[in-house]
Scaffold this motif. Structure first.
Motif, PDB file in Angstrom:
ATOM      1  N   ILE A  36      -7.831  12.686  -6.945  1.00 20.94           N
ATOM      2  CA  ILE A  36      -7.972  12.400  -5.513  1.00 20.94           C
ATOM      3  C   ILE A  36      -7.837  10.883  -5.362  1.00 20.94           C
ATOM      4  O   ILE A  36      -8.473  10.120  -6.101  1.00 20.94           O
ATOM      5  CB  ILE A  36      -9.328  12.878  -4.946  1.00 20.94           C
ATOM      6  CG1 ILE A  36      -9.537  14.376  -5.241  1.00 20.94           C
ATOM      7  CG2 ILE A  36      -9.406  12.602  -3.446  1.00 20.94           C
ATOM      8  CD1 ILE A  36     -10.901  14.916  -4.795  1.00 20.94           C
ATOM      9  N   ALA A  37      -6.973  10.479  -4.408  1.00 19.17           N
ATOM     10  CA  ALA A  37      -6.678   9.050  -4.259  1.00 19.17           C
ATOM     11  C   ALA A  37      -7.069   8.583  -2.871  1.00 19.17           C
ATOM     12  O   ALA A  37      -7.076   9.361  -1.913  1.00 19.17           O
ATOM     13  CB  ALA A  37      -5.190   8.816  -4.487  1.00 19.17           C
ATOM     14  N   GLN A  38      -7.400   7.320  -2.783  1.00 18.02           N
ATOM     15  CA  GLN A  38      -7.732   6.751  -1.481  1.00 18.02           C
ATOM     16  C   GLN A  38      -7.469   5.247  -1.476  1.00 18.02           C
ATOM     17  O   GLN A  38      -7.724   4.576  -2.474  1.00 18.02           O
ATOM     18  CB  GLN A  38      -9.209   6.983  -1.148  1.00 18.02           C
ATOM     19  CG  GLN A  38      -9.579   6.462   0.230  1.00 18.02           C
ATOM     20  CD  GLN A  38     -11.050   6.670   0.583  1.00 18.02           C
ATOM     21  OE1 GLN A  38     -11.371   7.104   1.658  1.00 18.02           O
ATOM     22  NE2 GLN A  38     -11.920   6.349  -0.330  1.00 18.02           N
ATOM     23  N   ILE A  70      -8.071   5.933  -7.788  1.00 17.57           N
ATOM     24  CA  ILE A  70      -7.754   7.323  -8.152  1.00 17.57           C
ATOM     25  C   ILE A  70      -8.931   7.823  -8.976  1.00 17.57           C
ATOM     26  O   ILE A  70      -9.365   7.139  -9.912  1.00 17.57           O
ATOM     27  CB  ILE A  70      -6.476   7.432  -9.011  1.00 17.57           C
ATOM     28  CG1 ILE A  70      -5.271   6.842  -8.275  1.00 17.57           C
ATOM     29  CG2 ILE A  70      -6.200   8.889  -9.407  1.00 17.57           C
ATOM     30  CD1 ILE A  70      -4.061   6.645  -9.178  1.00 17.57           C
ATOM     31  N   ASN A  99       1.606   7.269  -6.282  1.00 15.00           N
ATOM     32  CA  ASN A  99       0.425   7.968  -6.803  1.00 15.00           C
ATOM     33  C   ASN A  99       0.044   9.240  -6.053  1.00 15.00           C
ATOM     34  O   ASN A  99      -0.699  10.054  -6.582  1.00 15.00           O
ATOM     35  CB  ASN A  99      -0.774   7.015  -6.831  1.00 15.00           C
ATOM     36  CG  ASN A  99      -0.577   5.934  -7.868  1.00 15.00           C
ATOM     37  OD1 ASN A  99      -0.396   6.228  -9.045  1.00 15.00           O
ATOM     38  ND2 ASN A  99      -0.565   4.683  -7.430  1.00 15.00           N
ATOM     39  N   VAL A 100       0.544   9.402  -4.834  1.00 19.67           N
ATOM     40  CA  VAL A 100       0.194  10.620  -4.082  1.00 19.67           C
ATOM     41  C   VAL A 100       1.459  11.424  -3.747  1.00 19.67           C
ATOM     42  O   VAL A 100       1.609  12.564  -4.183  1.00 19.67           O
ATOM     43  CB  VAL A 100      -0.586  10.277  -2.787  1.00 19.67           C
ATOM     44  CG1 VAL A 100      -0.972  11.558  -2.039  1.00 19.67           C
ATOM     45  CG2 VAL A 100      -1.833   9.459  -3.117  1.00 19.67           C
ATOM     46  N   ASP A 130      -8.685   9.922   3.454  1.00 21.36           N
ATOM     47  CA  ASP A 130      -8.908   8.694   4.208  1.00 21.36           C
ATOM     48  C   ASP A 130     -10.331   8.788   4.769  1.00 21.36           C
ATOM     49  O   ASP A 130     -10.561   9.393   5.806  1.00 21.36           O
ATOM     50  CB  ASP A 130      -7.858   8.612   5.336  1.00 21.36           C
ATOM     51  CG  ASP A 130      -7.980   7.338   6.134  1.00 21.36           C
ATOM     52  OD1 ASP A 130      -8.814   6.482   5.785  1.00 21.36           O
ATOM     53  OD2 ASP A 130      -7.239   7.197   7.122  1.00 21.36           O
ATOM     54  N   TRP A 142       0.817   4.305  -2.591  1.00 20.39           N
ATOM     55  CA  TRP A 142       0.581   5.663  -2.078  1.00 20.39           C
ATOM     56  C   TRP A 142       1.727   6.594  -2.468  1.00 20.39           C
ATOM     57  O   TRP A 142       1.512   7.728  -2.903  1.00 20.39           O
ATOM     58  CB  TRP A 142       0.419   5.584  -0.552  1.00 20.39           C
ATOM     59  CG  TRP A 142      -0.065   6.857   0.072  1.00 20.39           C
ATOM     60  CD1 TRP A 142       0.698   7.796   0.713  1.00 20.39           C
ATOM     61  CD2 TRP A 142      -1.421   7.334   0.126  1.00 20.39           C
ATOM     62  NE1 TRP A 142      -0.103   8.823   1.164  1.00 20.39           N
ATOM     63  CE2 TRP A 142      -1.405   8.560   0.815  1.00 20.39           C
ATOM     64  CE3 TRP A 142      -2.634   6.842  -0.341  1.00 20.39           C
ATOM     65  CZ2 TRP A 142      -2.566   9.308   1.053  1.00 20.39           C
ATOM     66  CZ3 TRP A 142      -3.787   7.583  -0.110  1.00 20.39           C
ATOM     67  CH2 TRP A 142      -3.743   8.798   0.579  1.00 20.39           C
ATOM     68  N   LYS A 147       0.836  -1.207   0.000  1.00 22.28           N
ATOM     69  CA  LYS A 147       0.000   0.000   0.000  1.00 22.28           C
ATOM     70  C   LYS A 147       0.869   1.256   0.000  1.00 22.28           C
ATOM     71  O   LYS A 147       0.561   2.237  -0.658  1.00 22.28           O
ATOM     72  CB  LYS A 147      -0.932   0.000   1.222  1.00 22.28           C
ATOM     73  CG  LYS A 147      -2.010  -1.063   1.128  1.00 22.28           C
ATOM     74  CD  LYS A 147      -3.156  -0.825   2.093  1.00 22.28           C
ATOM     75  CE  LYS A 147      -2.824  -1.159   3.496  1.00 22.28           C
ATOM     76  NZ  LYS A 147      -3.976  -1.009   4.400  1.00 22.28           N
ATOM     77  N   ILE A 154     -14.636   9.962  -2.210  1.00 17.00           N
ATOM     78  CA  ILE A 154     -13.890  10.944  -3.013  1.00 17.00           C
ATOM     79  C   ILE A 154     -14.869  11.944  -3.634  1.00 17.00           C
ATOM     80  O   ILE A 154     -14.650  13.159  -3.567  1.00 17.00           O
ATOM     81  CB  ILE A 154     -13.042  10.229  -4.094  1.00 17.00           C
ATOM     82  CG1 ILE A 154     -11.962   9.368  -3.413  1.00 17.00           C
ATOM     83  CG2 ILE A 154     -12.421  11.254  -5.053  1.00 17.00           C
ATOM     84  CD1 ILE A 154     -11.043   8.633  -4.375  1.00 17.00           C
ATOM     85  N   TRP A 202      -7.793   0.334  -3.936  1.00 16.41           N
ATOM     86  CA  TRP A 202      -7.099   1.616  -4.142  1.00 16.41           C
ATOM     87  C   TRP A 202      -7.695   2.272  -5.375  1.00 16.41           C
ATOM     88  O   TRP A 202      -7.871   1.653  -6.405  1.00 16.41           O
ATOM     89  CB  TRP A 202      -5.587   1.479  -4.227  1.00 16.41           C
ATOM     90  CG  TRP A 202      -4.986   0.348  -5.011  1.00 16.41           C
ATOM     91  CD1 TRP A 202      -5.382  -0.171  -6.204  1.00 16.41           C
ATOM     92  CD2 TRP A 202      -3.820  -0.401  -4.611  1.00 16.41           C
ATOM     93  NE1 TRP A 202      -4.555  -1.180  -6.588  1.00 16.41           N
ATOM     94  CE2 TRP A 202      -3.584  -1.343  -5.637  1.00 16.41           C
ATOM     95  CE3 TRP A 202      -2.947  -0.343  -3.527  1.00 16.41           C
ATOM     96  CZ2 TRP A 202      -2.510  -2.234  -5.579  1.00 16.41           C
ATOM     97  CZ3 TRP A 202      -1.891  -1.230  -3.481  1.00 16.41           C
ATOM     98  CH2 TRP A 202      -1.683  -2.157  -4.489  1.00 16.41           C
ATOM     99  N   GLY A 236      -4.521  12.961  -1.406  1.00 13.06           N
ATOM    100  CA  GLY A 236      -5.128  11.759  -0.846  1.00 13.06           C
ATOM    101  C   GLY A 236      -6.204  12.086   0.170  1.00 13.06           C
ATOM    102  O   GLY A 236      -6.267  13.201   0.701  1.00 13.06           O
TER     103      GLY A 236
END
Ligand code: ATP
Length: 441
Positions: free
Chosen positions: A175-177, A203, A56-57, A67, A53, A49, A156, A201, A65
């Motif tokens: 926006i990523a999570q 995006i 990509n972030v 959460d 992360w 992970k 998101i 995961w 990002g």
């Protein structure tokens, strides 16, 4: 290599034996579709992970990002269409009573109408909503029905406006999570491939509608290359384009990245053309304006989205399938090892004193362990014989073992043994850290 069909069984057994993944609630007989990561697996999953992360972030100026929570306002799932449409269709075999998702009953891309296990007759298909229900509040009559999130990405969209207002993001941006999702799958199977609680995961990349094609293609290639970089066998990954009848009305094209599993090609990550569907739906249901105003041109519009949505646990499993190796040794024994990317391996090096009853060896090895573990995840093993120690480290995928032996006491060198080739080199103990940093880059 083991026969493909045995491979899953061998991996399940290895995972239990070495503390990588356990069946959840095993002492109560287990519960279908739920798994726990053990001492080794939890570090590996964290590393995986972290890699996603970071790439990509952390390393990108154009992605932030979040959460988000697992439970949201119930309207979210009405707006997204999940309450109405998140159904699996299930049929049961009248002979062996196994249940199957009818959309997955396919051979060579053709629908199968008989039981794939025993060729028995199937019952008519029935629909089941796969959202997990839960209630917020404790007083009977005042409880609100809501759902555990069926996909992580909704948070998101919910935070799109908050992020535009609070951050300095400008379109195009993402926006990523990484987060848990829950699906009451009618047929959880193939270990952690299809479970009921899993991580995704995502995006969501927001663009001007005129730039949609360009960014869609960008993410398609980017994500494919990222997964390829983690695989030994790069022929086992490909794109599958969705057929016209698989596409929702707002989708121009859709591709899945697929992996060649022992049971055939199966989804790994979806590269989804979402257009303005999600923000428009949430605007309608919430009655809030979710449009974006370009700071230079002042054009006001609902951004279009390319979504990349993959499974963390599914990736973990595919990487195990790719990494699992069996090798016949000259003495007739079989060596099992995980040829996993060193960045994902739980430990980068295991420090081993050659004998556990020689205080001088232990002291020197402890000093090396202490120094290296300031920077890296390092294992320590002063138990039993050296063969058993190597076997354990090979099976959990530790790329190198560092052995402190009698020569180490004389010239301050140590042996480094390579997991894949079993070849050995000698290094000065104070050179190991920089050697390792080169290997990991
Ligand atoms: P599938 O067709 O395999 O059910 P999906 O098309 O429903 O997957 P998405 O909703 O696009 O999947 O979810 C994105 C990703 O989440 C999938 O590509 C997969 O990696 C992962 N995923 C989905 N369902 C599960 C599950 N039940 N268990 C583990 N991972 C899952």
């Amino acid at each position: 290599m083991p026969k493909q069909i045995d491979l899953v069984k061998k991996i399940v057994s290895l995972c239990k034996r070495r503390g990588i993944i356990f069946q959840n609630s095993e002492i109560y007989g287990g519960i279908g579709g739920f798994y726990d990561y053990g001492p080794i697996g939890s570090i590996m999953k964290y590393n995986l992970k972290n890699l996603w992360w970071n790439d990509n972030v952390i390393k990108r100026k154009d992605i932030v990002g979040i959460d988000g929570t697992i439970i949201t306002h119930p309207q979210v799932w009405h707006a997204s269409g999940h309450v109405k449409n998140f159904y699996d269709e299930l049929a049961e075999c009248k002979s062996c009573h196994k249940r199957f998702r009818t959309d997955l009953l396919k051979s060579d891309n053709k629908q199968i109408s008989k039981c794939p296990e025993c060729n028995g007759q199937l019952t008519k298909k029935r629909k089941y909503n796969t959202l997990f229900e839960t209630h917020v509040g404790v007083i009977e009559g005042e409880k609100t029905l809501t759902y555990l999130r069926g996909e992580a990405c909704q948070n998101i969209y919910l935070n799109f406006k908050n992020i535009v207002d609070s951050s300095r993001v400008k379109i195009p941006f993402g926006i990523a999570q990484i987060g848990k999702a829950f699906r009451n799958e009618v047929n959880p199977k193939n270990f952690i491939f299809r479970s009921r609680e899993f991580e995704q995961w995502d995006i969501q990349y927001f663009v001007h509608p005129t730039e949609m094609d360009k960014w869609y293609e960008y993410w398609k290639e980017k994500r494919m290359n990222w997964y390829k970089s983690l695989l030994n066998n790069k022929d086992n990954i490909h794109f599958r384009q969705h057929t016209k009848d698989e596409l929702a009305f707002y989708v121009k094209k859709a591709f899945d990245i697929e992996y060649n599993t022992p049971w055939g090609w199966a989804e790994w990550e979806g590269i989804h053309w979402r257009a303005d569907y999600d923000l428009t739906q949430h605007s309608k249901f919430s009655k809030k304006d979710l449009s974006y105003t370009d700071p230079v041109t002042k054009e006001k519009y609902i951004p279009w989205i390319t979504e990349t949505s993959g499974g963390v646990d599914r990736t973990f499993f595919y990487l195990l399938l790719d990494a699992y190796q069996e090798e016949k040794l000259e003495n007739g024994n079989t060596r099992t090892y995980l040829k996993i990317d060193p960045r994902i391996a739980a430990y980068k090096i295991c420090v081993i004193p050659l004998a556990s009853n020689k205080p001088k060896l232990i002291k020197k090895a402890e000093k090396i362990y202490k120094e290296l573990s300031q920077q890296y995840s390092i294992d320590w093993d002063d138990s039993s014989n050296i063969g058993k120690k190597y076997r354990r480290q090979d099976e959990i995928g530790t790329p190198w073992c560092l052995v402190v032996d009698y020569q180490s006491l004389e010239d301050d060198t140590v042996t480094i043994r390579d997991r894949n080739t079993m070849s050995q080199i000698r290094l000065k103990s104070n050179e190991v850290s920089s050697w390792l940093s080169q290997k990991l880059n």
